[in-house]
Design a protein around this motif. Structure first.
Motif, mmCIF file in Angstrom:
data_model
loop_
_atom_site.group_PDB
_atom_site.id
_atom_site.type_symbol
_atom_site.label_atom_id
_atom_site.label_comp_id
_atom_site.label_asym_id
_atom_site.label_seq_id
_atom_site.Cartn_x
_atom_site.Cartn_y
_atom_site.Cartn_z
ATOM 1 N N LEU A 99 -8.435 18.190 7.335
ATOM 2 C CA LEU A 99 -7.961 17.711 8.518
ATOM 3 C C LEU A 99 -7.015 17.685 9.491
ATOM 4 C CD1 LEU A 99 -8.905 14.483 6.695
ATOM 5 C CD2 LEU A 99 -9.857 15.073 8.181
ATOM 6 N N ASP A 100 -6.745 17.453 10.182
ATOM 7 C CA ASP A 100 -5.794 17.468 11.482
ATOM 8 C C ASP A 100 -6.132 16.422 11.849
ATOM 9 O OD1 ASP A 100 -3.778 18.822 13.098
ATOM 10 O OD2 ASP A 100 -4.853 19.740 14.325
ATOM 11 N N LEU A 101 -5.176 15.584 11.899
ATOM 12 C CA LEU A 101 -5.097 13.995 12.500
ATOM 13 C C LEU A 101 -3.412 14.193 13.129
ATOM 14 C CD1 LEU A 101 -7.044 12.446 9.644
ATOM 15 C CD2 LEU A 101 -7.931 12.696 13.140
ATOM 16 N N PRO A 102 -2.985 12.784 14.017
ATOM 17 C CA PRO A 102 -1.837 12.691 14.365
ATOM 18 C C PRO A 102 -1.065 11.736 13.511
ATOM 19 C CG PRO A 102 -3.273 11.998 15.911
ATOM 20 C CD PRO A 102 -3.905 12.633 14.820
ATOM 21 N N PHE A 128 -10.275 16.284 -1.345
ATOM 22 C CA PHE A 128 -8.758 15.489 -2.314
ATOM 23 C C PHE A 128 -7.701 15.891 -1.869
ATOM 24 C CE2 PHE A 128 -12.275 13.337 -4.840
ATOM 25 C CZ PHE A 128 -11.480 12.829 -5.228
ATOM 26 N N LYS A 129 -7.340 17.504 -1.535
ATOM 27 C CA LYS A 129 -6.120 18.250 -1.160
ATOM 28 C C LYS A 129 -6.144 17.402 0.132
ATOM 29 C CE LYS A 129 -5.536 21.705 -3.882
ATOM 30 N NZ LYS A 129 -6.285 23.325 -4.510
ATOM 31 N N SER A 130 -6.496 17.465 1.366
ATOM 32 C CA SER A 130 -7.385 17.005 2.140
ATOM 33 C C SER A 130 -6.709 15.569 2.948
ATOM 34 C CB SER A 130 -7.833 17.472 3.408
ATOM 35 O OG SER A 130 -7.865 17.447 4.582
ATOM 36 N N VAL A 131 -7.231 14.434 1.989
ATOM 37 C CA VAL A 131 -7.199 12.668 2.406
ATOM 38 C C VAL A 131 -5.772 12.242 1.458
ATOM 39 C CG1 VAL A 131 -7.904 10.837 0.489
ATOM 40 C CG2 VAL A 131 -9.048 12.946 1.657
ATOM 41 N N LYS A 132 -5.093 13.253 0.414
ATOM 42 C CA LYS A 132 -3.403 13.127 -0.061
ATOM 43 C C LYS A 132 -2.370 13.841 1.114
ATOM 44 C CE LYS A 132 -2.216 16.016 -3.774
ATOM 45 N NZ LYS A 132 -1.943 16.485 -4.100
ATOM 46 N N SER A 133 -3.154 14.562 1.781
ATOM 47 C CA SER A 133 -2.036 15.201 2.573
ATOM 48 C C SER A 133 -1.805 13.970 4.129
ATOM 49 C CB SER A 133 -2.655 16.339 3.276
ATOM 50 O OG SER A 133 -2.143 17.306 2.575
ATOM 51 N N TYR A 134 -2.854 12.784 4.476
ATOM 52 C CA TYR A 134 -2.917 11.747 5.514
ATOM 53 C C TYR A 134 -2.858 10.683 4.966
ATOM 54 C CZ TYR A 134 -3.488 14.973 8.674
ATOM 55 O OH TYR A 134 -3.199 16.994 9.074
ATOM 56 N N LEU A 135 -2.204 10.213 3.238
ATOM 57 C CA LEU A 135 -1.610 9.022 3.292
ATOM 58 C C LEU A 135 -1.402 8.388 2.893
ATOM 59 C CD1 LEU A 135 -5.010 8.795 -0.377
ATOM 60 C CD2 LEU A 135 -4.631 6.791 1.854
ATOM 61 N N LEU A 136 -0.439 7.149 3.034
ATOM 62 C CA LEU A 136 0.904 6.821 3.059
ATOM 63 C C LEU A 136 0.874 6.892 1.521
ATOM 64 C CD1 LEU A 136 0.766 4.353 5.885
ATOM 65 C CD2 LEU A 136 2.116 6.468 5.810
ATOM 66 N N PRO A 137 2.430 6.833 1.138
ATOM 67 C CA PRO A 137 2.090 6.871 -0.338
ATOM 68 C C PRO A 137 1.770 5.236 -0.530
ATOM 69 C CG PRO A 137 4.843 7.010 0.809
ATOM 70 C CD PRO A 137 3.559 6.751 2.394
ATOM 71 N N HIS A 224 -5.047 15.395 -8.549
ATOM 72 C CA HIS A 224 -4.768 15.428 -7.787
ATOM 73 C C HIS A 224 -3.745 13.843 -7.316
ATOM 74 C CE1 HIS A 224 -6.757 18.496 -5.978
ATOM 75 N NE2 HIS A 224 -7.638 17.868 -6.485
ATOM 76 N N ASN A 225 -3.413 13.943 -8.414
ATOM 77 C CA ASN A 225 -1.985 12.443 -8.523
ATOM 78 C C ASN A 225 -2.600 11.150 -7.788
ATOM 79 O OD1 ASN A 225 -0.605 14.801 -8.075
ATOM 80 N ND2 ASN A 225 0.388 13.876 -9.233
ATOM 81 N N PHE A 226 -4.106 10.712 -8.363
ATOM 82 C CA PHE A 226 -4.572 9.660 -7.691
ATOM 83 C C PHE A 226 -4.777 8.827 -8.986
ATOM 84 C CE2 PHE A 226 -5.947 11.987 -4.481
ATOM 85 C CZ PHE A 226 -5.843 10.983 -3.431
ATOM 86 N N GLU A 227 -4.686 7.063 -9.329
ATOM 87 C CA GLU A 227 -4.787 6.698 -9.873
ATOM 88 C C GLU A 227 -6.847 5.948 -9.366
ATOM 89 O OE1 GLU A 227 -1.865 4.121 -10.882
ATOM 90 O OE2 GLU A 227 -1.920 2.692 -9.185
ATOM 91 N N LEU A 228 -6.714 5.082 -10.999
ATOM 92 C CA LEU A 228 -8.498 4.819 -10.601
ATOM 93 C C LEU A 228 -7.803 2.958 -10.509
ATOM 94 C CD1 LEU A 228 -11.376 4.681 -10.457
ATOM 95 C CD2 LEU A 228 -11.374 4.479 -12.988
ATOM 96 N N VAL A 229 -8.039 2.335 -9.587
ATOM 97 C CA VAL A 229 -8.074 1.857 -9.222
ATOM 98 C C VAL A 229 -9.149 0.676 -9.696
ATOM 99 C CG1 VAL A 229 -7.436 -0.622 -8.110
ATOM 100 C CG2 VAL A 229 -7.058 1.738 -7.207
#
Length: 255
Positions: A99-102, A128-137, A224-229
């Motif tokens: 992903l390449d988003l602003p 997952f690596k790409s998604v993680k890069s564009y998620l806020l904390p 990838h440092n996600f927790e299951l909701v």
């Protein structure tokens, strides 16, 4: 990295108008996503957005939407539909693993079992690596995938159907699905025979779909440092069982 692999697996969605006609009225995932989005005023990202089935009604609700897809034909139709609905959406053709988003977002989602197009552990991890890069904390990622029901996957599925198309031509479709237990990939092939003035015209398309088990999903999240909701068996929050057709995965980035 995976662009060529993904583009070679788009035959089934070659006709955006036909795809839109088949799926445009499905709303169960939209209800789930809108509830998850809540009252956020920050931008939301949809991966594999297709013809804008969810992106457009989300924008109509007032959300700032970014839609990403690999299929330019799908995006072209989505742009037309968004214009007709008088909403502005940031559509772009991209590989979801790069992903390449602003912007960054509190919510990224991907529906319609698009996760099954990630055919290897490597491509799933890259997603997952790409998604993680564009998620806020503490941002959330929601996606679905078909639940592997072994009693169905263990047999070769062959179906033949005949119908009349819009031009009053008789069409016979022969569907064949074969599951490879080692790769966890279902190979789906359709041969379409159309009778045009007593001359048979043949068209063939195929698609490969990866089936991922619940424990594999949990491993991916952990790596990838996600927790299951939550992990549901439907978009209506049904419990996940061995007979559920779908897995709905709602996870949150841990920082």
């Amino acid at each position: 990295m995976f662009l060529d692999v993904f583009e070679d697996n788009l035959e089934k969605n070659a006709d955006p108008l036909k795809y839109d006609e088949l799926y445009n009225n499905y709303k169960e995932d939209l209800d789930f996503i809108q509830k998850s989005a809540g009252t956020t005023t920050q931008p939301i990202i949809e991966l594999a957005c297709g013809t804008g089935r969810l992106t457009i009604p989300m924008a109509e609700k007032g959300y700032t939407m970014y839609g990403v897809d690999l299929h330019q034909g799908m995006l072209n139709l989505a742009i037309q539909k968004a214009s007709a609905s008088n909403v502005h959406i940031h559509f772009s053709k991209q590989d979801c693993t790069q992903l390449d988003l602003p912007i960054k977002s509190p919510l990224i989602f991907m529906v319609a079992n698009s996760f099954q197009h990630f055919l290897t552990n490597q491509s799933q991890s890259a997603l997952f690596k790409s998604v993680k890069s564009y998620l806020l904390p503490n941002g959330e990622f929601i996606f679905d995938t078909r639940n592997p029901i072994l009693k169905e996957l263990s047999v070769i599925d062959e179906i033949e159907e005949t119908h009349t198309n819009r031009m009053n031509q008789v069409v016979t479709e022969k569907h064949r699905e074969v599951y490879n237990h080692q790769t966890q990939i279902l190979e789906c092939t359709t041969v379409q025979e159309t009778n045009i003035n007593n001359v048979i015209s043949t068209y063939k398309d195929s698609i490969s779909l990866r089936y991922t088990y619940p424990m594999e999903i949990r491993r991916l999240l952990s790596e990838h440092n996600f927790e299951l909701v939550a992990m549901y068996g439907s978009w209506k929050n049904a419990p996940l069982t061995k007979d559920s057709e779908s897995m709905i995965i709602h996870c949150r980035l841990i920082l």
